[in-house]
Design a protein around this motif. Structure first.
Motif, mmCIF file in Angstrom:
data_model
loop_
_atom_site.group_PDB
_atom_site.id
_atom_site.type_symbol
_atom_site.label_atom_id
_atom_site.label_comp_id
_atom_site.label_asym_id
_atom_site.label_seq_id
_atom_site.Cartn_x
_atom_site.Cartn_y
_atom_site.Cartn_z
ATOM 1 N N THR A 38 68.594 56.605 74.147
ATOM 2 C CA THR A 38 67.682 55.711 74.238
ATOM 3 C C THR A 38 68.416 54.416 74.306
ATOM 4 O O THR A 38 69.417 53.984 73.564
ATOM 5 N N LEU A 39 68.245 53.450 75.563
ATOM 6 C CA LEU A 39 69.173 52.388 75.894
ATOM 7 C C LEU A 39 68.709 51.403 75.238
ATOM 8 O O LEU A 39 68.416 50.150 75.886
ATOM 9 N N HIS A 40 68.285 51.328 74.062
ATOM 10 C CA HIS A 40 67.806 49.982 73.465
ATOM 11 C C HIS A 40 68.140 50.223 72.051
ATOM 12 O O HIS A 40 68.150 51.230 71.182
ATOM 13 N N PRO A 41 68.072 49.100 71.179
ATOM 14 C CA PRO A 41 68.483 49.179 69.571
ATOM 15 C C PRO A 41 67.085 49.650 68.835
ATOM 16 O O PRO A 41 66.000 49.550 69.377
ATOM 17 N N ILE A 65 57.583 50.218 81.609
ATOM 18 C CA ILE A 65 58.342 49.388 82.382
ATOM 19 C C ILE A 65 59.739 49.243 82.469
ATOM 20 O O ILE A 65 60.169 48.854 81.297
ATOM 21 N N ALA A 66 60.696 49.829 83.401
ATOM 22 C CA ALA A 66 62.056 49.664 83.127
ATOM 23 C C ALA A 66 62.463 51.038 82.238
ATOM 24 O O ALA A 66 62.932 50.764 81.240
ATOM 25 N N SER A 67 61.968 52.175 82.585
ATOM 26 C CA SER A 67 61.875 53.439 81.753
ATOM 27 C C SER A 67 62.956 53.892 81.596
ATOM 28 O O SER A 67 63.105 54.848 80.769
ATOM 29 N N VAL A 87 58.334 53.304 85.423
ATOM 30 C CA VAL A 87 58.895 52.793 86.687
ATOM 31 C C VAL A 87 60.246 52.174 86.251
ATOM 32 O O VAL A 87 60.494 51.658 85.079
ATOM 33 N N ASP A 88 61.165 52.513 87.178
ATOM 34 C CA ASP A 88 62.556 51.791 87.072
ATOM 35 C C ASP A 88 63.046 51.367 88.198
ATOM 36 O O ASP A 88 62.755 52.013 89.381
ATOM 37 N N TYR A 89 63.698 50.219 88.520
ATOM 38 C CA TYR A 89 64.605 49.816 89.595
ATOM 39 C C TYR A 89 65.424 51.038 90.145
ATOM 40 O O TYR A 89 65.747 51.004 91.326
ATOM 41 N N SER A 90 66.120 51.668 89.455
ATOM 42 C CA SER A 90 67.076 52.828 89.638
ATOM 43 C C SER A 90 66.492 53.972 90.250
ATOM 44 O O SER A 90 65.869 54.720 89.263
ATOM 45 N N ALA A 115 60.453 51.230 91.128
ATOM 46 C CA ALA A 115 59.746 50.079 91.355
ATOM 47 C C ALA A 115 60.219 48.969 90.739
ATOM 48 O O ALA A 115 60.933 49.178 89.896
ATOM 49 N N ASP A 116 60.112 47.626 91.231
ATOM 50 C CA ASP A 116 60.524 46.505 90.501
ATOM 51 C C ASP A 116 59.223 46.097 89.490
ATOM 52 O O ASP A 116 58.228 45.924 89.932
ATOM 53 N N ALA A 117 59.919 45.699 88.467
ATOM 54 C CA ALA A 117 58.971 45.114 87.412
ATOM 55 C C ALA A 117 58.248 43.833 88.071
ATOM 56 O O ALA A 117 57.415 43.798 87.493
ATOM 57 N N GLU A 118 58.819 43.136 88.827
ATOM 58 C CA GLU A 118 58.295 41.858 89.327
ATOM 59 C C GLU A 118 57.038 42.241 90.571
ATOM 60 O O GLU A 118 56.531 41.140 90.962
ATOM 61 N N CYS A 132 57.664 47.689 77.638
ATOM 62 C CA CYS A 132 58.680 47.126 78.168
ATOM 63 C C CYS A 132 59.656 46.990 77.011
ATOM 64 O O CYS A 132 59.692 46.019 76.166
ATOM 65 N N GLU A 133 60.510 47.827 77.052
ATOM 66 C CA GLU A 133 61.647 48.038 75.900
ATOM 67 C C GLU A 133 62.986 47.532 76.512
ATOM 68 O O GLU A 133 63.633 48.023 77.418
ATOM 69 N N CYS A 134 63.658 46.393 75.951
ATOM 70 C CA CYS A 134 64.764 45.963 76.071
ATOM 71 C C CYS A 134 65.308 45.597 77.661
ATOM 72 O O CYS A 134 66.351 46.153 78.096
ATOM 73 N N ALA A 135 64.391 45.163 78.571
ATOM 74 C CA ALA A 135 64.305 45.055 79.803
ATOM 75 C C ALA A 135 63.915 43.657 80.240
ATOM 76 O O ALA A 135 64.366 43.157 81.365
HETATM 77 C C1 LIG Z 1 68.527 48.475 78.732
HETATM 78 S S1 LIG Z 1 67.537 49.641 79.858
HETATM 79 C C2 LIG Z 1 66.430 49.998 78.891
HETATM 80 C C3 LIG Z 1 65.796 51.359 79.226
HETATM 81 C C4 LIG Z 1 64.920 51.845 78.567
HETATM 82 N N1 LIG Z 1 63.775 50.891 78.619
HETATM 83 C C5 LIG Z 1 64.994 52.094 77.129
HETATM 84 O O1 LIG Z 1 64.931 51.316 76.158
HETATM 85 O O2 LIG Z 1 65.738 53.289 77.066
HETATM 86 C C6 LIG Z 1 67.485 48.518 81.076
HETATM 87 C C7 LIG Z 1 66.554 48.988 82.278
HETATM 88 O O3 LIG Z 1 65.939 48.397 83.147
HETATM 89 C C8 LIG Z 1 66.155 48.533 84.513
HETATM 90 N N2 LIG Z 1 65.745 47.513 85.349
HETATM 91 C C9 LIG Z 1 66.496 46.261 85.472
HETATM 92 N N3 LIG Z 1 65.879 45.444 86.174
HETATM 93 C C10 LIG Z 1 64.543 45.954 86.448
HETATM 94 C C11 LIG Z 1 63.730 45.690 87.688
HETATM 95 N N4 LIG Z 1 63.641 44.422 88.069
HETATM 96 N N5 LIG Z 1 62.447 46.461 87.615
HETATM 97 C C12 LIG Z 1 62.521 47.566 86.974
HETATM 98 N N6 LIG Z 1 63.703 48.200 86.272
HETATM 99 C C13 LIG Z 1 64.543 47.458 85.926
HETATM 100 C C14 LIG Z 1 67.232 49.165 84.554
HETATM 101 O O4 LIG Z 1 67.415 50.248 85.664
HETATM 102 C C15 LIG Z 1 67.609 49.997 83.384
HETATM 103 O O5 LIG Z 1 67.084 51.263 83.324
#
Ligand SMILES: C[S@@+](CC[C@H](N)C(=O)[O-])C[C@H]1O[C@@H](n2cnc3c(N)ncnc32)[C@H](O)[C@@H]1O
Length: 274
Positions: A38-41, A65-67, A87-90, A115-118, A132-135
């Motif tokens: 899990t990429l968040h605190p 969002i940013a999954s 959705v995630d940018y990657s 997808a882009d969150a914006e 939306c966690e840590c993004a």
């Molecule tokens: C710190 S990780 C958090 C991932 C997940 N939410 C979690 O908590 O495990 C940040 C994520 O944001 C995504 N990201 C960054 N900018 C983004 C954007 N503009 N739109 C969608 N995803 C984005 C990155 O690809 C990355 O997967």
């Protein structure tokens, strides 16, 4: 500069550069080794608390969002029985997340797309809940992202956002692109996050601090960084020496900032008026 909210010097990087850089770093195996799955605190315990604040149940459709690679989305689908779209940018993280959902037998109600969150590729009012966690701290145009959150949420729907919170000035070493990608350089005070959400039309319900969770994540990452030279030597961690040095410096500065109350982690519960 493409985005009004961008906090970096004008010649530093464009919004699209930052998004691509963030996506590339988080899709890299090193991010998982250093941060965990899990990429968040707070890990899945905090994700579960956010799921409760969203009131998730079998009939809900959640947008994550940013999954990332899907750990939270899959956990929430299993824990609450809801449908989840992530959705995630990657594109690489999205592929991995879809593979994980299929392996868990969840492909019928958990799916991910690039997808882009914006610029969310969904019609208005499509979802019952947004996570939306840590993004949010990573999005260059936070005003636009918050307005997209509100647009795709149905009236009466709930939002849960957790993020790194900055509570004072940071040392210059934490004001650069790699620190941005590490969720630090463009972290804002909780009141600023609430301000973006209010401006997008949300009612703020609750805000809680989880600073110790950020401290634990950074401490853990620092321990792993200490052993990174060995992991690199064993071929278990693929990281350039310059990146390793930068990561060690950022982690050490971040630890100091947490200790001094300049950096922490916060969760905000909000709702779109019915
Ligand atoms: C710190 S990780 C958090 C991932 C997940 N939410 C979690 O908590 O495990 C940040 C994520 O944001 C995504 N990201 C960054 N900018 C983004 C954007 N503009 N739109 C969608 N995803 C984005 C990155 O690809 C990355 O997967």
């Amino acid at each position: 500069m493409a985005n009004a909210d961008l906090n970096l010097p004008a010649d530093a990087a464009s919004g699209d550069d930052i998004k691509s850089c963030c996506a590339a770093v988080y899709e890299h195996a090193a991010a998982r080794i250093l941060l965990g799955d899990t990429l968040h605190p707070g890990g899945l315990a905090l994700t579960e608390a956010l799921g409760k604040s969203l009131g998730l149940h079998e009939g809900s459709h959640l947008l994550d969002i940013a999954s990332g690679t899907g750990a939270s989305a899959i956990f929430l689908a299993q824990r609450f029985g809801c449908r989840v779209t992530g959705v995630d940018y990657s594109a690489q993280s999205v592929d991995e997340a879809n593979g994980r959902a299929a392996n868990e037998g969840l492909a019928d109600r958990v799916g991910f797309r690039q997808a882009d969150a914006e610029r969310l590729p969904f019609p208005d009012q499509r979802f019952d809940a947004v996570l939306c966690e840590c993004a949010f701290c990573l999005f260059p145009d936070k005003t636009q992202a918050a307005s997209e959150f509100a647009r795709v949420l149905r009236p009466g729907g709930r939002l849960a956002l957790s993020d790194v919170a900055r509570d004072g000035p940071l040392p210059p070493s934490l004001d650069q692109l790699m620190a941005w990608v590490a969720c630090i350089a463009d972290a804002r005070p909780v009141e600023d996050y609430e301000g973006y959400l209010r401006a997008a039309g949300f009612d703020i319900r609750d805000a809680t601090r989880h600073d110790e969770a950020l401290g634990a994540l950074v401490d853990n990452a620092r321990l792993k960084l200490l052993g990174a030279d060995v992991l690199i030597g064993l071929g278990k961690l693929d990281m350039a020496p310059g990146d390793l040095a930068a990561a060690k410096e950022i982690a050490a500065e971040a630890r100091q900032a947490i200790t001094h109350g300049q950096l922490g982690y916060a969760a905000i519960a909000a709702a779109k008026p019915a």
